[in-house]
Write a protein that holds these residues in place. Structure first.
Motif, PDB file in Angstrom:
ATOM      1  N   LEU A 246       0.831  -1.203   0.000  1.00 10.72           N
ATOM      2  CA  LEU A 246       0.000   0.000   0.000  1.00 10.72           C
ATOM      3  C   LEU A 246       0.866   1.254   0.000  1.00 10.72           C
ATOM      4  CD1 LEU A 246      -2.757   1.374   0.198  1.00 10.72           C
ATOM      5  CD2 LEU A 246      -2.628   1.110   2.680  1.00 10.72           C
ATOM      6  N   LEU A 250       1.033   4.090  -2.926  1.00 16.85           N
ATOM      7  CA  LEU A 250       0.787   5.503  -2.629  1.00 16.85           C
ATOM      8  C   LEU A 250       1.937   6.380  -3.112  1.00 16.85           C
ATOM      9  CD1 LEU A 250      -0.719   5.205   0.964  1.00 16.85           C
ATOM     10  CD2 LEU A 250      -1.871   6.171  -1.025  1.00 16.85           C
ATOM     11  N   MET A 295      -3.478   0.282  -4.863  1.00 15.52           N
ATOM     12  CA  MET A 295      -3.864   0.775  -3.537  1.00 15.52           C
ATOM     13  C   MET A 295      -5.164   0.124  -3.064  1.00 15.52           C
ATOM     14  SD  MET A 295      -2.955   4.759  -4.300  1.00 15.52           S
ATOM     15  CE  MET A 295      -4.180   5.356  -3.157  1.00 15.52           C
TER      16      MET A 295
END
Length: 418
Positions: A246, A250, A295
């Motif tokens: 994640l 990002l 994500m």
């Protein structure tokens, strides 16, 4: 075999037969005497280059007498051109044969930015305001896709540079009269629009620049914070790989956003969108969309694994009660960083749940009786958080579960003291 020589029309080189050159030079001299303006003569020569191209005579090609006669018939004779009403009527009669098919081009004379909206409006014969309003509203409906479409149109559509191209863009006849009027009008319009375009371009470039700086600051701070937080979730063995996924997604999305707005800032400041810019925007958009998909996937898996890891790491302490708890009706809590709840039961008991992070202290609970009240105090949660990042504490609050036929002494007090 005819002799040939070299000439230039609107800075475009051609070979031409000698007899054709004499006729063409005489034709241009007559037009120049009638027009007078060098700018207008350049526009006329540029139109000749277009007409020669339609006949297959390209750069460095050979112009023959038949080519010159075709130019004279399509452009019109100088003696037919004057400022009188009779001449205007004769030009109007010639208009149908000289009216080319409309061409969709960018109208930079009436442009705010790239001339896309003005060009579309000129092609369809409508007010540019309606096209601009459509482009202003469309990004909110298409989630920003319309902005990319505008840039693609900007790059793919040619600019109407010459007076002949501007006339063709509107579907107007390309004659000596119309070329002269277009050449005179374009200069005055350009001066009037140039100042407004510069102001708008500077404002847009500044807005994009500060947006880029903001995104860059968020990217740097977010990346540092995320990386610093990773060591504190080492115990979440199943969730940690998804947390890294994640974070990487990002960071990639942030980099793509910064690059996209940076390229837009640079292009708007220079007022130039090239194919390289388009390719860059397309690549960053694709990578950005893929990172957003990453994500979503990693975030969903992370939330599921965190629940399982929390259950695995959760420990329960059974607190020691006073010897005599008969007649106890109320409980009172003291301490910080804890939550509590009462679960109805016939037997009174107290449990404390906490997540056993590495380096975390085991909660210490002291329970004393004061009349009909049971006082529960969490002793070792007043110290500063040991496991902390730059912005937040990683330790979870202790959850106190009270089983029995009791109530909180002060029902109006918030029992969530995290």
């Amino acid at each position: 075999m005819k002799e040939i020589t070299r000439i230039h029309l609107a800075k475009t080189p051609y070979d031409i037969e000698l007899d054709a050159k004499e006729v063409l030079q005489k034709y241009l001299s007559e037009i120049k005497q009638m027009m007078g303006s060098e700018d207008t003569m350049y526009e006329i020569e540029a139109r000749m280059v277009e007409l020669l191209g339609e006949r297959g005579v390209q750069n460095n090609g050979i112009i023959t007498m038949s080519d010159v006669e075709d130019l004279r018939s399509k452009m019109g004779l100088p003696k037919e051109f004057s400022d009188s009403e009779s001449t205007e009527d004769s030009q109007a009669d010639l208009a149908p044969s000289n009216s080319p098919a409309k061409r969709l081009m960018r109208d930079t004379d009436n442009a705010i930015f790239g001339g896309v909206c003005a060009g579309i409006a000129a092609y369809w014969g409508i007010n540019p305001l309606w096209v601009r309003l459509l482009f202003i509203i469309s990004p909110f409906i298409t989630f920003g896709t319309a902005l990319l479409v505008y840039i693609i149109i900007w790059i793919s559509l040619p600019e109407a540079k010459t007076a002949a191209e501007k006339l063709q863009m509107r579907g107007e006849p390309v004659t000596l009269d119309s070329l002269k009027k277009a050449a005179n009008n374009s200069e005055s319009k350009y001066r009037a629009k140039e100042t407004l375009a510069k102001i708008l371009r500077i404002c847009l470039a500044l807005g994009l620049f500060f947006t880029t700086l903001g995104l860059l600051a968020v990217l740097v701070v977010g990346s540092i914070t995320g990386i610093m937080a990773m060591p504190f979730i080492n115990e979440f063995t199943h969730a940690q790989p998804w947390a890294w996924g994640l974070l990487i997604s990002l960071i990639i999305a942030g980099i793509m956003a910064v690059e996209m707005f940076g390229v837009l800032t640079f292009s708007v400041a220079r007022m130039k969108f090239t194919k390289a810019v388009l390719i860059t925007l397309v690549i960053t958009s694709v990578i950005g969309v893929l990172s957003i998909a990453g994500m979503v996937i990693t975030g969903s898996k992370l939330s599921n694994e965190v629940v399982q890891d929390r259950q695995r790491l959760t420990k329960v302490i059974h607190a020691k009660l006073p010897n005599n708890v008969e007649g106890v009706k109320y409980v009172e809590l003291e301490g910080n960083h804890m939550t509590s709840e009462i679960i109805p039961s016939s037997n009174l008991r107290v449990e404390a749940e906490y997540i056993n992070y590495k380096g975390s202290e085991k909660p210490k609970i002291e329970i004393v009786r004061d009349g009909d009240t049971l006082e529960i105090e969490l002793l070792n949660r007043n110290k500063p958080c040991k496991n902390s990042t730059l912005f937040y504490c990683v330790d979870s609050p202790v959850h106190i579960k009270i089983y029995g036929p009791v109530n909180f002494k002060n029902e109006d007090i918030d029992h969530d003291r995290s």
